[in-house]
Scaffold this motif. Structure first.
Motif, short mmCIF file in Angstrom:
data_model
loop_
_atom_site.label_atom_id
_atom_site.label_comp_id
_atom_site.label_asym_id
_atom_site.label_seq_id
_atom_site.Cartn_x
_atom_site.Cartn_y
_atom_site.Cartn_z
N LYS A 130 85.43 -88.48 -30.39
CA LYS A 130 86.50 -87.49 -30.48
C LYS A 130 86.15 -86.25 -29.69
N LEU A 131 87.11 -85.78 -28.90
CA LEU A 131 86.98 -84.53 -28.16
C LEU A 131 87.51 -83.41 -29.03
N SER A 132 86.74 -82.33 -29.14
CA SER A 132 87.11 -81.24 -30.06
C SER A 132 88.31 -80.44 -29.56
N GLY A 133 88.58 -80.49 -28.27
CA GLY A 133 89.70 -79.74 -27.72
C GLY A 133 89.53 -79.58 -26.23
N HIS A 145 76.29 -88.04 -36.27
CA HIS A 145 77.18 -87.63 -35.19
C HIS A 145 76.36 -87.12 -34.00
N LEU A 146 76.55 -87.74 -32.87
CA LEU A 146 75.96 -87.27 -31.62
C LEU A 146 76.93 -86.28 -30.99
N ARG A 147 76.48 -85.05 -30.78
CA ARG A 147 77.32 -84.02 -30.16
C ARG A 147 77.03 -83.96 -28.67
N TYR A 171 82.27 -85.59 -29.89
CA TYR A 171 81.44 -86.14 -30.95
C TYR A 171 81.51 -87.66 -30.93
N VAL A 172 80.36 -88.31 -31.12
CA VAL A 172 80.27 -89.76 -31.20
C VAL A 172 79.67 -90.13 -32.55
N GLY A 206 90.97 -88.98 -29.12
CA GLY A 206 90.15 -89.93 -29.83
C GLY A 206 90.09 -89.70 -31.33
N ASP A 207 89.16 -90.40 -31.98
CA ASP A 207 88.98 -90.33 -33.43
C ASP A 207 87.52 -90.59 -33.72
#
Length: 245
Positions: free
Chosen positions: A125-128, A45-47, A141-142, A116-117
């Motif tokens: 995905k965007l955390s919020g 996971h790329l943050r 996260y990617v 996203g997912d």
């Protein structure tokens, strides 16, 4: 804008080697790209994190310090970390335009609740949505374990429905790969009327995952970034739902 940077450089100067002290790579106009594949960081996971700091002089106040101990600080505006609504009336949002290898295109952003997912397409995905400021900022996260299904990702930042303030909010987008140094992109150019900024492109180039600095400010929103990079999506005016603090 960085398009011609590097034409006269050798292969070894394509990217910064990083800092031993900070374990980071800063992408600049001169050194504008890095290969995650060559660094062994194209898995996991790329943050992607957005944070920013402000000058207190921009919000009508400053912190006093001892001029006897630090006489030169009087010549430099103090800086404070954070981005709370009490400091400045601005809401910076982290977002991403995506294009997959099968032709699927779209956006991950707080506006419209397109979060996203990470385990299914688009694997972003965007955390919020951080409306009021926090130490962690906004994070995306990617899932690079699905890198073969990703064609390109454009990470961008926009100001939602507030007065443009990129000249006062010195934003930093930081990429944290699963392996190796973090990658920093500073939005330190002065474009006081800009409302959006294309920050970094993550692109699959013949199986190699390349991160390239963009830092292109525009005076419109997502539709203008779409036209600039040829995404071809249809855009309409969107609003966030009201939340209580």
């Amino acid at each position: 804008m960085g398009f011609l940077d590097g034409l006269w450089r050798g292969r070894e100067a394509d990217f910064d080697s990083g800092s031993a002290a900070t374990n980071s790579i800063e992408l600049t106009k001169r050194h504008h790209q890095v290969s995650l594949t060559k660094q062994g960081a194209a898995t996991g996971h790329l943050r992607v994190n957005l944070s920013w700091r402000m000058r207190t002089s921009d919000i009508g106040g400053s912190q006093r310090d001892s001029l006897f101990r630090h006489p030169f600080k009087a010549l430099k505006p103090a800086e404070v970390m954070g981005h709370g609504q009490s400091m400045v009336n601005v809401d910076l949002d982290l977002a991403c335009l995506y294009e997959l290898q099968d032709g699927t295109k779209g956006v991950v952003q707080p506006l419209g609740n397109y979060f996203g997912d990470v385990n299914a397409p688009p694997y972003v995905k965007l955390s919020g949505d951080d409306r009021f400021g926090s130490a962690s900022g906004e994070t995306m996260y990617v899932n690079l374990d699905h890198r073969d299904e990703i064609k390109r990702l454009l990470v961008f930042v926009y100001i939602y429905d507030q007065t443009p303030a990129f000249d006062r909010t010195h934003a930093i987008v930081t990429l944290y790969p699963s392996n190796g140094p973090r990658i920093e992109i500073h939005l330190d150019e002065r474009h006081p009327q800009a409302r959006s900024c294309a920050v970094v492109m993550i692109e699959n180039v013949k199986g190699e995952l390349v991160v390239r600095r963009e830092v292109k400010f525009v005076y419109g929103f997502q539709a203008e970034l779409d036209r600039l990079y040829g995404w071809g999506l249809q855009w309409g005016r969107g609003y966030k739902s009201q939340v209580e603090r």
